[in-house]
Structures are given as C-alpha cells and as structure tokens.
Design a protein around this motif. Structure first.
Motif, PDB file in Angstrom:
ATOM      1  N   MET A   1     -14.455 -31.802  37.788  1.00 29.39           N
ATOM      2  CA  MET A   1     -14.246 -32.883  36.830  1.00 29.39           C
ATOM      3  C   MET A   1     -13.430 -34.033  37.420  1.00 29.39           C
TER       4      MET A   1
ATOM      5  N   SER B   1     -25.597 -33.867  38.195  1.00 28.60           N
ATOM      6  CA  SER B   1     -24.854 -33.986  39.453  1.00 28.60           C
ATOM      7  C   SER B   1     -24.951 -32.701  40.264  1.00 28.60           C
ATOM      8  N   GLU B   2     -24.871 -31.554  39.590  1.00 26.84           N
ATOM      9  CA  GLU B   2     -24.948 -30.283  40.314  1.00 26.84           C
ATOM     10  C   GLU B   2     -26.316 -30.070  40.945  1.00 26.84           C
TER      11      GLU B   2
ATOM     12  N   PHE C   1     -20.588 -39.185  35.305  1.00 24.98           N
ATOM     13  CA  PHE C   1     -21.006 -37.908  34.734  1.00 24.98           C
ATOM     14  C   PHE C   1     -19.980 -37.400  33.720  1.00 24.98           C
ATOM     15  N   TYR C   2     -20.469 -36.718  32.681  1.00 26.02           N
ATOM     16  CA  TYR C   2     -19.604 -36.179  31.633  1.00 26.02           C
ATOM     17  C   TYR C   2     -19.871 -34.689  31.490  1.00 26.02           C
ATOM     18  N   TRP C   3     -19.009 -33.978  30.762  1.00 25.77           N
ATOM     19  CA  TRP C   3     -19.118 -32.520  30.700  1.00 25.77           C
ATOM     20  C   TRP C   3     -18.955 -31.959  29.292  1.00 25.77           C
TER      21      TRP C   3
ATOM     22  N   PHE D   1     -19.720 -28.772  40.119  1.00 23.98           N
ATOM     23  CA  PHE D   1     -19.126 -30.026  39.668  1.00 23.98           C
ATOM     24  C   PHE D   1     -17.626 -29.853  39.461  1.00 23.98           C
TER      25      PHE D   1
ATOM     26  N   HIS E   1     -23.131 -33.408  33.544  1.00 24.06           N
ATOM     27  CA  HIS E   1     -22.745 -33.017  34.903  1.00 24.06           C
ATOM     28  C   HIS E   1     -23.727 -32.050  35.566  1.00 24.06           C
TER      29      HIS E   1
ATOM     30  N   ARG F   1     -16.363 -37.198  38.195  1.00 23.30           N
ATOM     31  CA  ARG F   1     -16.665 -38.079  37.057  1.00 23.30           C
ATOM     32  C   ARG F   1     -17.312 -39.383  37.521  1.00 23.30           C
TER      33      ARG F   1
END
Length: 275
Positions: free
Chosen positions: A114, A104-105, A132-134, A112, A101, A118
């Motif tokens: 969640m 993405s930021e 995207f995953y975290w 981000f 993630h 995602r």
C-alpha cells in the motif's frame, strides 16, 4: 478492421460487477448515446468462473481462465502471458491505469504494498503510470478524478479505469436492491461529465464489466444474472463492429486494433458469412 485505419487513444472502463440488464436500465447517460446512434451496446457473456481477478486477466489478455491460469481470486501473481499492457509497451505506447490493486498485482508489482504502490510512475513497467486503491468502497468519483489526473498529466495511449462501487453494493445488498441500482446510476452521472471531455478529444471508449451479480449478493456461478454484462462502444473507430457480435474474449483484440497494434494475435469477431 480496415488495414489502414490510423491508431487512436483508447480508454477502457471496467465497471466492476455490473449486470447487463441493470446497465441497460440504469445507465441513462450512456443509453442516451445509444439512442442517438453515437454509441453501440452489446450483450456479452462473461467467461467462467464469473469472478473478478480471473475476469480482469481475461479481458486484458483475451484468454479464458482455464488457459491463463488465474482461476480464482486468491491467485496472487503476475500475469504470465501477453496483455494489452505488454503489447502496447512493445509498440512504445504509453500506458496508465486507475484501478483496484489486483490490476497492479497482475501487471506491475506483486504482492501489492500500500505505501509504495498507491502511486506508480515507472517507464519500465507495463503500467507506466498508475493510481491504485485497495478498498472496494473507495468512491467512484475519486477514482475517475484519479484517472483524469493520469490522462491530463501523462497523455496515455491506453488508459484503464476500474471502479468498484457497483460490485460493493451488489455484495452488500444484491442484484435486485435499490442500493445496487443507485450505485449504477451514480457512476453513470460521473461518467456523463467525463464523456463530455473525452469524446470531443477523439478518445475511443469501451465501457464493460467483468461479471454480473445475483440476488444472493454474490457471483462466480453460471446464471444469466452473473454472466451477462454490457459492452458500450463510443467512437468512430468501432464502426466496423456494427454488424458483428463481439464476445468478452474479443475486448483485448478490439483495443489492440484500435491502438494500431496489428500483431496482437487475439481473436476478433467474425464477419457474417465468413468462416
């Protein structure tokens, strides 16, 4: 690169936390392509500090952390300079990413969220299509399946794939551990199947890492183990690099050249004998 080389679709894979020697010793599938002269392997030295978020920005923008300003992992903001994503969008190319993630930021929404972040599909974003995953332990096999979903359903010109299991194993057990080496071999097995799909379709593929890892289960310093990372190039469009020595800062320019973006302004490797 020859002026009239046609543009190609590009897949950039960042295997987070992968040291060069472990890549050479453990990525048997990729090394098979190298041995058969169907791929090229270069040793790169990552920029400093050898940390993840700064190196994502360095790879994707072609600039050093001291210049782009993302100098540690706790700087949470959008990128402020041109990137592969922004340059591709300026040329009406389609972009996608299956990534941690933080990506993405940097290039889409920050901070981000969640629940909302995602799955992303927005033609106005720099990364138009994203999954995207975290959690660093999110399985690499699932991440590549996410990427393949994006590729099949959105046909991106530029696709970023960014798995984290190698880095996670390194922080847990260190550079010399069986755990770290197994994580590298596991993602190589996943890659083997997808390479059999992507290469016959004409994709130009770069496989690299943001930074390495040390025996103390961390990175961020200046040692060879933390800084030396691989760059595998698979695809006919990279033949012009055969006699050159690229650097980590060149990845952005190499990708842009392959995409047909000529006004990227990023440094490219110098040809031997040229100033």
């Amino acid at each position: 690169m020859p002026e009239n080389t046609p543009s190609e679709k590009v897949i950039l894979i960042i295997l987070d936390g992968l040291n060069y020697e472990v890549a050479r010793d453990c990525l048997g599938n990729l090394m098979a392509y190298v041995e058969l002269f169907k791929a090229r392997l270069f040793k790169l030295r990552c920029e400093l500090p050898s940390l993840s978020r700064p190196m994502y920005e360095t790879i994707i923008t072609g600039t050093r952390p001291i210049d782009h300003g993302v100098v540690h992992n706790d700087i949470i903001r959008n990128s402020r300079i041109e990137s592969i994503f922004s340059l591709a969008r300026s040329q009406k190319l389609t972009t996608a990413a299956a990534a941690f993630h933080w990506v993405s930021e940097l290039y889409n929404d920050c901070p981000f969220e969640m629940m909302e972040g995602r799955y992303q599909n927005d033609p106005e974003q720099l990364i138009q299509h994203g999954i995207f995953y975290w959690q660093e332990q999110y399985p690499d096999s699932h991440l590549f399946a996410d990427a393949e979903h994006l590729r099949v359903n959105n046909d991106p010109d530029f696709l970023l794939i960014h798995p984290m299991n190698i880095d996670h194993a390194g922080h847990r057990s260190g550079l010399l551990s069986a755990d770290y080496h197994l994580a590298a071999k596991t993602v190589d097995t996943v890659l083997a199947e997808y390479m059999q799909k992507w290469l016959p379709l004409g994709y130009q593929i770069l496989v690299t890492s943001d930074h390495g890892m040390n025996a103390e289960c961390n990175h961020g310093g200046t040692t060879r183990e933390e800084r030396e990372v691989p760059l595998f190039l698979l695809g006919d469009s990279f033949s012009w690099l055969d006699d050159l020595q690229p650097e980590q800062l060149h990845i952005c320019g190499i990708v842009c050249e392959t995409l047909g973006i000529r006004d990227h302004g990023k440094l490219l490797p110098s040809r031997p004998g040229l100033a």
